[in-house]
Design a protein around this motif. Structure first.
Motif, PDB file in Angstrom:
ATOM      1  N   CYS A   9       8.423  -9.026  10.100  1.00 19.62           N
ATOM      2  CA  CYS A   9       7.910  -7.479  10.899  1.00 19.62           C
ATOM      3  C   CYS A   9       6.950  -7.320  10.747  1.00 19.62           C
ATOM      4  O   CYS A   9       6.111  -7.202   9.282  1.00 19.62           O
ATOM      5  N   PRO A  10       6.104  -7.139  11.640  1.00 18.80           N
ATOM      6  CA  PRO A  10       4.693  -7.655  11.579  1.00 18.80           C
ATOM      7  C   PRO A  10       4.252  -5.509  10.019  1.00 18.80           C
ATOM      8  O   PRO A  10       3.487  -5.837   9.949  1.00 18.80           O
ATOM      9  N   ILE A  11       5.490  -4.575  10.590  1.00 14.42           N
ATOM     10  CA  ILE A  11       5.329  -3.735  10.155  1.00 14.42           C
ATOM     11  C   ILE A  11       5.391  -4.101   8.457  1.00 14.42           C
ATOM     12  O   ILE A  11       4.594  -3.215   7.319  1.00 14.42           O
ATOM     13  N   VAL A  12       6.222  -4.810   7.974  1.00  6.86           N
ATOM     14  CA  VAL A  12       6.766  -4.515   6.449  1.00  6.86           C
ATOM     15  C   VAL A  12       5.215  -6.116   6.277  1.00  6.86           C
ATOM     16  O   VAL A  12       4.861  -5.178   4.576  1.00  6.86           O
ATOM     17  N   TYR A  13       4.746  -6.639   6.691  1.00  7.02           N
ATOM     18  CA  TYR A  13       3.213  -7.670   6.407  1.00  7.02           C
ATOM     19  C   TYR A  13       2.332  -6.382   6.269  1.00  7.02           C
ATOM     20  O   TYR A  13       1.324  -7.064   4.849  1.00  7.02           O
ATOM     21  N   ALA A  14       1.681  -5.448   7.483  1.00 10.61           N
ATOM     22  CA  ALA A  14       0.855  -4.353   6.951  1.00 10.61           C
ATOM     23  C   ALA A  14       1.119  -3.318   5.634  1.00 10.61           C
ATOM     24  O   ALA A  14       0.070  -3.658   5.080  1.00 10.61           O
ATOM     25  N   LEU A  15       2.633  -2.648   5.359  1.00  8.12           N
ATOM     26  CA  LEU A  15       2.325  -2.343   4.601  1.00  8.12           C
ATOM     27  C   LEU A  15       2.288  -2.968   3.110  1.00  8.12           C
ATOM     28  O   LEU A  15       1.882  -2.330   2.056  1.00  8.12           O
ATOM     29  N   ASP A  16       2.870  -4.097   3.175  1.00  9.30           N
ATOM     30  CA  ASP A  16       2.880  -5.269   2.097  1.00  9.30           C
ATOM     31  C   ASP A  16       1.389  -5.078   2.120  1.00  9.30           C
ATOM     32  O   ASP A  16       0.924  -5.593   0.368  1.00  9.30           O
ATOM     33  N   ILE A  17       0.167  -5.389   2.653  1.00 11.77           N
ATOM     34  CA  ILE A  17      -0.991  -5.421   2.294  1.00 11.77           C
ATOM     35  C   ILE A  17      -1.735  -4.264   1.733  1.00 11.77           C
ATOM     36  O   ILE A  17      -2.439  -3.556   0.916  1.00 11.77           O
ATOM     37  N   TRP A  18      -1.179  -3.220   2.716  1.00  8.21           N
ATOM     38  CA  TRP A  18      -2.304  -2.090   2.442  1.00  8.21           C
ATOM     39  C   TRP A  18      -1.601  -0.055   1.978  1.00  8.21           C
ATOM     40  O   TRP A  18      -2.144   0.091   2.796  1.00  8.21           O
ATOM     41  N   GLY A  19       0.034  -0.831   2.448  1.00  9.60           N
ATOM     42  CA  GLY A  19       0.948   0.654   2.514  1.00  9.60           C
ATOM     43  C   GLY A  19       0.477   1.244   1.320  1.00  9.60           C
ATOM     44  O   GLY A  19       1.549   2.819   1.570  1.00  9.60           O
ATOM     45  N   ASP A  20       0.204   1.106  -0.082  1.00 12.07           N
ATOM     46  CA  ASP A  20       0.145   2.350  -0.943  1.00 12.07           C
ATOM     47  C   ASP A  20      -1.098   2.581  -0.923  1.00 12.07           C
ATOM     48  O   ASP A  20      -1.940   2.712  -0.269  1.00 12.07           O
ATOM     49  N   PRO A  21      -0.551   4.332  -1.486  1.00 14.12           N
ATOM     50  CA  PRO A  21      -1.301   5.069  -1.430  1.00 14.12           C
ATOM     51  C   PRO A  21      -2.802   4.838  -2.413  1.00 14.12           C
ATOM     52  O   PRO A  21      -4.149   5.248  -1.487  1.00 14.12           O
ATOM     53  N   TRP A  22      -3.115   3.781  -3.122  1.00 12.37           N
ATOM     54  CA  TRP A  22      -4.483   3.476  -3.615  1.00 12.37           C
ATOM     55  C   TRP A  22      -4.804   3.197  -2.531  1.00 12.37           C
ATOM     56  O   TRP A  22      -6.200   2.754  -2.612  1.00 12.37           O
ATOM     57  N   SER A  23      -4.727   1.581  -2.025  1.00  8.49           N
ATOM     58  CA  SER A  23      -5.111   0.683  -1.099  1.00  8.49           C
ATOM     59  C   SER A  23      -5.486   1.150  -0.379  1.00  8.49           C
ATOM     60  O   SER A  23      -6.801   1.030   0.491  1.00  8.49           O
TER      61      SER A  23
END
Length: 137
Positions: A9-23
Motif C-alpha cells: 500500500c503506497p499510503i502505508v509506505y508513505a506514512l511509515d516514513i513521514w507520517g508521524d507528527p515530528w517527522s
C-alpha cells in the motif's frame, strides 16, 4: 520508530516514513523554513525534545529524505539537506497546509507564506525550490 518490513500500500509506505507528527514538522522546517542545523530544529515553536529530534533526523536520513552533511570541525556545523525524494513532497505539504487553512480557525493569515500559498502556490514552490539548487541527490 518501528517500521513494517514491507507493504504493498503506497499510503502505508508513505506514512511509515513521514507520517508521524515530528517527522512531518521536521520536513516542514526543511522545505518551508529552510532549516539546516540541529539547533534550528530545536528552536521550532513546537518544542521537540532532543531525543525525539535526533531519532527523527536519523529516521529521515535512513529513509532517503534527508542527507546528513558532517561539519568539518564541529558537530554544530552538521547540516541536514533534503534529497529529491523530500523535494517531491512539496505538493503533499501544500495539500496538508491547504487542508489546515480550511479547517483550522486559528491559522494566522498575516503570515506571508500563508497568503502566498493561497494566491500563488506555484510561485511559492518555485521560490522555495531556489533554496535547494545545491542539492543533487
Amino acid at each position: 520508530m518501528k517500521k513494517r518490513t514491507s507493504t504493498v500500500c503506497p499510503i502505508v509506505y508513505a506514512l511509515d516514513i513521514w507520517g508521524d507528527p515530528w517527522s512531518l514538522i521536521i520536513l516542514r522546517d526543511v522545505l518551508i523554513h529552510n532549516k539546516r542545523y540541529y539547533r534550528e530544529f530545536l528552536a521550532s515553536r513546537e518544542n521537540i525534545s532532543t531525543n525525539i529530534l535526533s531519532a527523527r533526523l536519523l529516521s529521515l536520513v535512513e529513509a532517503g529524505l534527508l542527507v546528513k552533511i558532517e561539519g568539518d570541525s564541529n558537530r554544530a556545523q552538521t547540516m541536514y539537506r533534503p534529497t529529491q525524494k523530500a523535494l517531491d513532497l512539496f505538493p503533499v505539504v501544500f495539500a496538508i497546509m491547504h487542508w489546515g487553512l480550511k479547517y483550522n480557525p486559528n491559522t494566522d493569515m498575516t503570515i506571508p507564506i500563508m497568503q502566498e500559498l493561497t494566491t500563488n502556490e506555484k510561485g511559492l514552490e518555485q521560490r522555495l525550490l531556489q533554496h535547494f539548487g545545491d542539492m543533487t541527490s
